[in-house]
Structure formats: C-alpha cells, structure tokens
Design a protein around this motif. Structure first.
Motif, PDB file in Angstrom:
ATOM      1  N   ASP A  71       0.796  -1.233   0.000  1.00 34.64           N
ATOM      2  CA  ASP A  71       0.000   0.000   0.000  1.00 34.64           C
ATOM      3  C   ASP A  71       0.825   1.278   0.000  1.00 34.64           C
ATOM      4  OD1 ASP A  71      -2.350  -1.522  -0.005  1.00 34.64           O
ATOM      5  OD2 ASP A  71      -2.437  -1.581   2.189  1.00 34.64           O
ATOM      6  N   CYS A  72       1.930   1.303  -0.720  1.00 38.66           N
ATOM      7  CA  CYS A  72       2.685   2.548  -0.875  1.00 38.66           C
ATOM      8  C   CYS A  72       2.036   3.362  -1.986  1.00 38.66           C
ATOM      9  CB  CYS A  72       4.141   2.260  -1.219  1.00 38.66           C
ATOM     10  SG  CYS A  72       5.051   1.588   0.160  1.00 38.66           S
ATOM     11  N   ALA A  73       1.586   4.540  -1.629  1.00 41.99           N
ATOM     12  CA  ALA A  73       0.887   5.382  -2.600  1.00 41.99           C
ATOM     13  C   ALA A  73       1.180   6.842  -2.326  1.00 41.99           C
ATOM     14  CB  ALA A  73      -0.625   5.124  -2.526  1.00 41.99           C
ATOM     15  N   VAL A  74       1.232   7.618  -3.394  1.00 45.69           N
ATOM     16  CA  VAL A  74       1.463   9.063  -3.324  1.00 45.69           C
ATOM     17  C   VAL A  74       0.445   9.739  -4.237  1.00 45.69           C
ATOM     18  CG1 VAL A  74       3.107  10.925  -3.797  1.00 45.69           C
ATOM     19  CG2 VAL A  74       3.929   8.738  -2.887  1.00 45.69           C
ATOM     20  N   LEU A  75      -0.162  10.800  -3.743  1.00 42.46           N
ATOM     21  CA  LEU A  75      -1.103  11.552  -4.582  1.00 42.46           C
ATOM     22  C   LEU A  75      -0.434  11.909  -5.909  1.00 42.46           C
ATOM     23  CD1 LEU A  75      -2.741  14.058  -2.066  1.00 42.46           C
ATOM     24  CD2 LEU A  75      -3.941  12.355  -3.458  1.00 42.46           C
ATOM     25  N   PRO A  76      -1.161  11.783  -7.020  1.00 44.12           N
ATOM     26  CA  PRO A  76      -0.561  12.051  -8.333  1.00 44.12           C
ATOM     27  C   PRO A  76       0.140  13.402  -8.442  1.00 44.12           C
ATOM     28  CG  PRO A  76      -2.695  11.024  -8.613  1.00 44.12           C
ATOM     29  CD  PRO A  76      -2.546  11.310  -7.139  1.00 44.12           C
ATOM     30  N   GLU A  77      -0.424  14.426  -7.849  1.00 47.42           N
ATOM     31  CA  GLU A  77       0.183  15.755  -7.961  1.00 47.42           C
ATOM     32  C   GLU A  77       1.485  15.888  -7.172  1.00 47.42           C
ATOM     33  OE1 GLU A  77      -3.468  16.248  -5.168  1.00 47.42           O
ATOM     34  OE2 GLU A  77      -2.921  15.038  -6.902  1.00 47.42           O
ATOM     35  N   TYR A  78       1.802  14.912  -6.328  1.00 50.19           N
ATOM     36  CA  TYR A  78       3.052  14.914  -5.566  1.00 50.19           C
ATOM     37  C   TYR A  78       4.050  13.879  -6.084  1.00 50.19           C
ATOM     38  CZ  TYR A  78       1.112  18.062  -2.055  1.00 50.19           C
ATOM     39  OH  TYR A  78       0.578  19.151  -1.413  1.00 50.19           O
ATOM     40  N   GLN A  79       3.657  13.098  -7.068  1.00 49.11           N
ATOM     41  CA  GLN A  79       4.573  12.096  -7.607  1.00 49.11           C
ATOM     42  C   GLN A  79       5.705  12.789  -8.348  1.00 49.11           C
ATOM     43  OE1 GLN A  79       2.254   9.172  -9.770  1.00 49.11           O
ATOM     44  NE2 GLN A  79       1.088   8.640  -7.942  1.00 49.11           N
ATOM     45  N   GLY A  80       6.867  12.144  -8.371  1.00 49.56           N
ATOM     46  CA  GLY A  80       8.041  12.730  -9.012  1.00 49.56           C
ATOM     47  C   GLY A  80       8.780  13.726  -8.133  1.00 49.56           C
ATOM     48  N   GLN A  81       8.389  13.817  -6.847  1.00 49.13           N
ATOM     49  CA  GLN A  81       9.022  14.763  -5.928  1.00 49.13           C
ATOM     50  C   GLN A  81       9.720  14.037  -4.768  1.00 49.13           C
ATOM     51  OE1 GLN A  81       6.498  18.178  -4.905  1.00 49.13           O
ATOM     52  NE2 GLN A  81       5.134  17.588  -6.573  1.00 49.13           N
ATOM     53  N   LYS A  82      10.038  12.756  -4.967  1.00 48.89           N
ATOM     54  CA  LYS A  82      10.773  11.943  -3.983  1.00 48.89           C
ATOM     55  C   LYS A  82       9.948  11.558  -2.756  1.00 48.89           C
ATOM     56  CE  LYS A  82      14.733  12.237  -6.242  1.00 48.89           C
ATOM     57  NZ  LYS A  82      15.172  11.153  -7.064  1.00 48.89           N
ATOM     58  N   ILE A  83       8.631  11.738  -2.815  1.00 44.07           N
ATOM     59  CA  ILE A  83       7.780  11.374  -1.678  1.00 44.07           C
ATOM     60  C   ILE A  83       7.734   9.855  -1.533  1.00 44.07           C
ATOM     61  CG2 ILE A  83       5.470  11.532  -0.654  1.00 44.07           C
ATOM     62  CD1 ILE A  83       7.014  14.247  -0.858  1.00 44.07           C
TER      63      ILE A  83
END
Length: 140
Positions: A71-83
């Motif tokens: 269940d590792c997930a990051v909001l799409p608008e924050y993806q690509g920012q090393k979150i």
C-alpha cells in the motif's frame, strides 16, 4: 512544501486513504478495511504536506528477518518529488536486518530497482480476485 512524517495510525482519515489508493489505481477497499490492515501492520508511514496527507505505506513483518511492503501510494500531484522514496526510506529503517519483498504495479518496477530492490526469479501468489490481478498484469 512542509513535509512531516508520521508513524501512528491515530487521527488518520481512512476515507482519504481509500480515495488515494483508488486515485492511483491500486487495490482499495472500504475505509474500515484499510484501518484494520494498517493497524495490524508492523510499520506504518504517513506523509503530510502541512496538514494534508499526500502519501503512505505499510509493512508486515516478524520483526526478525522477514517483511513485506504494501500500500505505498502518493497523490498524483506529488509524484516525481521523492515522496515515494521518502516513504520507502522510513519503512525500511524499521525493517533493518529483514529480507523485504513487495510486488510493484506493472511498469513501476524501475522505481523500486532504483531503491535497491531486485526482481525475483521465483514467486507465487494466490489472489482472491485472480481475474482482476491477471487483467492488471500482475500474474499470467
């Protein structure tokens, strides 16, 4: 952006967890099911930008030598920012000395390889929703 890492399931908005998983195309269930899964996990990590939850992940482990990340997930608008990398970094800190497995969404394997994960040559799975997992490309 002010990033905060939390490890506790206290005060987590489980509706938002289910919503984020759905938005990113991952398996999602009723909020109370996610609450049960995260509360039963060895390690949980939640990432916030100010007061907004933007990502999370969890791991099951015996605490000695085996673990699995889910269940590792990051909001799409924050993806690509090393979150995503931050989530994995904090999970892996809690799993030192353990072999760690996970399964990546098809096409996302490269992300995990950059973090030191290797492809398995063998692996087996028995899924409740086998047809769905087959259609998503997880199994033959």
């Amino acid at each position: 952006m002010t990033i905060e890492v939390k490890y506790s399931c206290d005060e987590v908005d489980w509706d938002l967890v289910a919503s984020i998983l759905k938005r990113v195309g991952m398996g999602h269930y009723a909020p109370e099911i996610h609450s049960k899964a995260f509360h039963a996990s060895h390690t949980t990590v939640f990432i916030f930008d100010d007061d907004k939850m933007i990502g999370f992940g969890r791991a099951l482990s015996d605490g000695a030598y085996q673990a699995a990340i889910y269940d590792c997930a990051v909001l799409p608008e924050y993806q690509g920012q090393k979150i995503g990398s931050l989530i994995l970094e904090h999970i892996l800190k809690q799993l030192e000395g353990c072999n760690v497995i996970l399964y990546a969404a098809p096409g996302k394997e490269g992300f995990y390889q950059k973090l030191g994960f290797s492809r398995l040559k063998t692996g087996m799975a028995k899924f409740v929703a086998e047809k769905i997992m087959q259609d998503k490309g997880f199994i033959d």
